[in-house]
Write an enzyme that holds these catalytic residues in place. Structure first.
Site, mmCIF file in Angstrom:
data_model
loop_
_atom_site.group_PDB
_atom_site.id
_atom_site.type_symbol
_atom_site.label_atom_id
_atom_site.label_comp_id
_atom_site.label_asym_id
_atom_site.label_seq_id
_atom_site.Cartn_x
_atom_site.Cartn_y
_atom_site.Cartn_z
ATOM 1 N N HIS A 28 5.611 68.537 52.744
ATOM 2 C CA HIS A 28 6.110 68.086 54.044
ATOM 3 C C HIS A 28 5.889 69.196 55.078
ATOM 4 O O HIS A 28 6.749 70.069 55.232
ATOM 5 C CB HIS A 28 7.593 67.740 53.958
ATOM 6 C CG HIS A 28 7.911 66.674 52.953
ATOM 7 N ND1 HIS A 28 7.903 66.904 51.593
ATOM 8 C CD2 HIS A 28 8.256 65.370 53.125
ATOM 9 C CE1 HIS A 28 8.226 65.783 50.968
ATOM 10 N NE2 HIS A 28 8.436 64.841 51.867
ATOM 11 N N HIS A 262 5.074 64.086 58.824
ATOM 12 C CA HIS A 262 6.276 64.436 58.054
ATOM 13 C C HIS A 262 5.972 64.728 56.590
ATOM 14 O O HIS A 262 6.343 65.791 56.084
ATOM 15 C CB HIS A 262 7.284 63.280 58.148
ATOM 16 C CG HIS A 262 8.610 63.569 57.524
ATOM 17 N ND1 HIS A 262 8.784 63.754 56.160
ATOM 18 C CD2 HIS A 262 9.842 63.695 58.064
ATOM 19 C CE1 HIS A 262 10.056 63.988 55.900
ATOM 20 N NE2 HIS A 262 10.719 63.956 57.042
ATOM 21 N N GLU A 411 34.879 61.157 46.722
ATOM 22 C CA GLU A 411 34.572 61.761 45.417
ATOM 23 C C GLU A 411 33.263 62.544 45.420
ATOM 24 O O GLU A 411 33.176 63.632 44.852
ATOM 25 C CB GLU A 411 34.529 60.669 44.336
ATOM 26 C CG GLU A 411 35.860 60.007 44.054
ATOM 27 C CD GLU A 411 36.174 58.839 44.976
ATOM 28 O OE1 GLU A 411 37.202 58.167 44.750
ATOM 29 O OE2 GLU A 411 35.400 58.589 45.931
ATOM 30 N N HIS A 473 38.722 49.097 37.969
ATOM 31 C CA HIS A 473 39.333 50.392 37.687
ATOM 32 C C HIS A 473 39.275 50.756 36.200
ATOM 33 O O HIS A 473 39.782 51.803 35.812
ATOM 34 C CB HIS A 473 40.791 50.407 38.151
ATOM 35 C CG HIS A 473 40.942 50.648 39.623
ATOM 36 N ND1 HIS A 473 40.282 49.896 40.560
ATOM 37 C CD2 HIS A 473 41.673 51.563 40.312
ATOM 38 C CE1 HIS A 473 40.612 50.323 41.775
ATOM 39 N NE2 HIS A 473 41.442 51.340 41.652
#
Length: 677
Positions: A28, A262, A411, A473
């Site tokens: 890049h 890029h 998290e 859960h």
């Protein structure tokens, strides 16, 4: 300051980035060409480190987020002498020390492994937390800065929300980030995917934001001066840059700002490779040679950095002489060594959930390990990290004397922060949430493994016995996913992760002992929500027997010449004990029971030991609350594993135990059926 030599230096960085990608035919180039001006001014005038002592703990640190811009770092560090000509010429090649995305290599200035966008700068925020934590304990002389470098892609990654929120909330004025804002990403221009006001977004999080022309050296200096003087907030410097700055076509026309620059060699675009090098003042026949004027200029920079570092080291030496006790403590923290700990002294009531036993251990650690930061994703009263919190208090803006990081519901961010804390050094990071949400953490867990960071993970609510909360859960497949990392080796040749699912309170104490003593890799403790019957001691001391868990697995019930060996970990061990009692009473069978909290560690033991626990030629039955694959390698091709092959349901835990077959009576029947076959 001679602007011409600074422009020459930035152009040299641009040319090196172009040449590295062109020779590798991969990479890049456009972004490094845009970021070269900031990088040069930062390292030549502001960045504090010791070129002769790269691991100096009190250096400034640079955390790259946009790992695809690795050539920007390699070129800059080549000018500083950290890499040789052959190193940059062999970019992305087998055996080179210049991989496609940077991999942590502190001796050469690479503070973090980056690649997945968003995580690099978030690790930088974690390092800034660690630096503030240590500064609060040892004094304001510890005032090094953490610099981040982010791209349009990193700003878009969702993790940037968590990092931005937490850095602003905590007032991390020691964190300074450059946003290389060139309005181009890999496949599109940014205006095709976003219209948000980045400046206002970061201001809303409590950041100081400075927007500049990212190619104006005086503007870069002014912004960095202001950022270093800031006392209340982290700083975002939005540098408006040009993708492929300096690229020209074959006829010498400018070819800048195009999306195609890029992610491919510029020779594959509308730009001309050789003409671009000439435009940047570099000989195309020797593109990896540093220009003579730049080489001489950087010799002076390196000498000045060494002198500045020696001055700072003298200040630290004077502090050490006046604060000998604190200095000894600081050295202990930085060494990674633990104080003497007595895990056997941690008292547990009978029949605790292993999350509650973990809470007891954390309370002990809070009083005996002074350099821990424990974090929870808004679950401290459920994952029981509040055992630690009750003995400490939360970190907050202006006061880092506490040791608990309230991460909020984030998290992935929390885990990436922990990686940054570990990378900084001197502080032990612990992160906690429900086991099912380890799914949210996985990208950062992977970087913990790759970077070989001793982060401690606490995962509670480990199985379907979460009950009424239902299938969202109730972890079923998570243990299998995490244990795959025990089978995956890191570049040091070790299992990349240690997963521990203890069978009772004393095994939990031992699991924490193993986690704290593991300084080479991350460790995860997988803990129950519900109470578990303690494993009966065979000889007297249950803790002494549980220490056998340090081998990864051991027999919790043993008899000569068993008819069957039952294998499990976690709460299923106590279920096997109930089933074994029925098998002995009703069928007069001889039973051995093995607890295998870590198959990864168990497989590192001598074959003779493994065979003493799970002998060949004896029927082996495994019980797991997760997918059967958790234990299939342990029971062997002729064994049987009883587990789940479906998601959970919403109902009380005891009802689910019965419905799914996880009672002593039902396991008794499963074992009999297995032995008949």
């Amino acid at each position: 300051m001679d602007k011409e030599i600074n422009l020459q230096s930035a152009d040299n960085i641009r040319a090196l980035a172009v040449a590295m990608v062109e020779k590798a035919n991969s990479g890049h180039p456009g972004g490094p060409m845009g970021g070269a001006d900031f990088m040069h001014i930062l390292y030549s005038e502001f960045f504090n480190y010791d070129p002769s002592d790269m691991t100096w703990p009190f250096r400034d640190r640079f955390f790259m987020d946009a790992g695809h811009l690795s050539t920007l770092m390699y070129a800059q560090y080549y000018l500083l002498g950290n890499y040789g000509k052959d190193d940059v010429a062999n970019f992305r090649q087998w055996g080179s020390i210049t991989p496609g995305h940077p991999e942590v290599d502190v001796a050469r200035g690479i503070e973090n492994t980056s690649g997945p966008l968003g995580q690099g700068h978030t690790m930088g925020v974690g390092a800034a937390v660690a630096a503030k934590f240590l500064q609060a304990r040892f004094g304001n002389w510890m005032n090094h800065k953490i610099y981040g470098f982010i791209s349009d892609g990193g700003v878009q990654e969702e993790i940037s929300q968590g990092a931005g929120r937490i850095a602003g909330h905590l007032g991390l004025n020691n964190f300074i980030m450059f946003y290389d804002s060139n309005d181009v990403q890999l496949s599109t221009m940014t205006d095709q995917v976003t219209s948000e006001d980045t400046e206002m977004k970061y201001k809303a999080w409590g950041w100081k934001v400075i927007t500049i022309d990212g190619h104006d050296h005086d503007a870069i200096r002014k912004a960095l001066t202001e950022a270093n003087a800031e006392t209340e907030r982290p700083t975002l410097i939005i540098g408006k840059t040009i993708m492929g700055k300096g690229c020209v076509t074959a006829d010498g026309s400018m070819f800048e700002g195009h999306c195609e620059l890029h992610g491919q060699p510029i020779g594959h675009t509308g730009a001309d490779y050789e003409k671009t090098l000439l435009n940047l003042g570099v000989d195309p026949s020797d593109p990896f040679e540093i220009k003579a004027e730049v080489k001489e200029f950087y010799k002076g920079i390196v000498a000045r950095k060494k002198a500045d570092a020696q001055e700072k080291k003298s200040e630290i030496h004077a502090w050490r002489k006046e604060n000998k006790e604190l200095a000894t403590k600081l050295d202990l923290f930085l060494s990674g060594e633990l104080p003497k700990l007595d895990f056997e002294s941690v008292a547990h009531k009978d029949g605790l959930a292993t999350r509650a036993a973990s809470s007891n251990v954390l309370a002990y650690l809070a009083e005996n390990v002074e350099n821990m930061i424990v974090s929870s994703a808004d679950l401290s009263n459920s994952d029981k990290t509040d055992g630690f919190l009750k003995k400490s208090y939360a970190l907050k803006k202006g006061d880092f004397s506490g040791a608990f990081l309230q991460a909020g519901v984030a998290e992935l961010t929390m885990t990436s922060l922990a990686n940054g804390i570990a990378l900084h050094g001197g502080v032990i990071p612990v992160v906690a949430t429900f086991f099912v949400f380890s799914d949210y953490m996985k990208p950062a867990i992977r970087l913990s493994c790759i970077q070989e960071l001793p982060v401690k993970f606490v995962w509670t609510h480990d199985a379907f016995r979460v009950g009424e909360d239902g299938p969202t859960h109730q972890p079923v497949e998570q243990e299998a996913q995490i244990r795959l990392l025990e089978k995956l080796k890191n570049h040091s040749g070790d299992p990349s992760f240690v997963a521990l699912r203890p069978a009772d309170s004393q095994e939990t104490s031992v699991a924490w002992k193993m986690a704290m003593e593991n300084s080479k890799t991350p460790t995860g403790l997988i803990l129950s929500r519900q109470g578990i019957k303690d494993v009966p001691a065979q000889t007297g001391s249950r803790y002494a027997e549980a220490l056998e868990a340090e081998k990864g697995g051991y027999l919790v019930k043993e008899t000569p010449n068993p008819d069957v060996v039952l294998v499990a970990n976690g709460s299923e061990v106590s279920t096997l004990i109930e089933a074994a009692q029925l098998l002995e009473e009703r069928k007069n069978l001889k039973i051995n029971i093995a607890s295998i909290p870590s198959e990864g560690i168990f497989r590192l033991q001598p074959k003779a030991y493994q065979s003493s626990v799970i002998p060949e030629g004896v029927p082996v039955f495994g019980l797991t609350a997760g997918l059967p694959v958790n234990l299939e390698a342990l029971v062997g091709p002729n064994g049987k594993v009883f587990g789940l092959d479906h998601f959970g349901y919403s109902a009380p835990a005891k009802v689910l135990d019965d419905k799914f077959g996880f009672t002593g009576e039902k396991v008794y029947n499963e074992v009999l059926d297995f032995l008949k076959k």
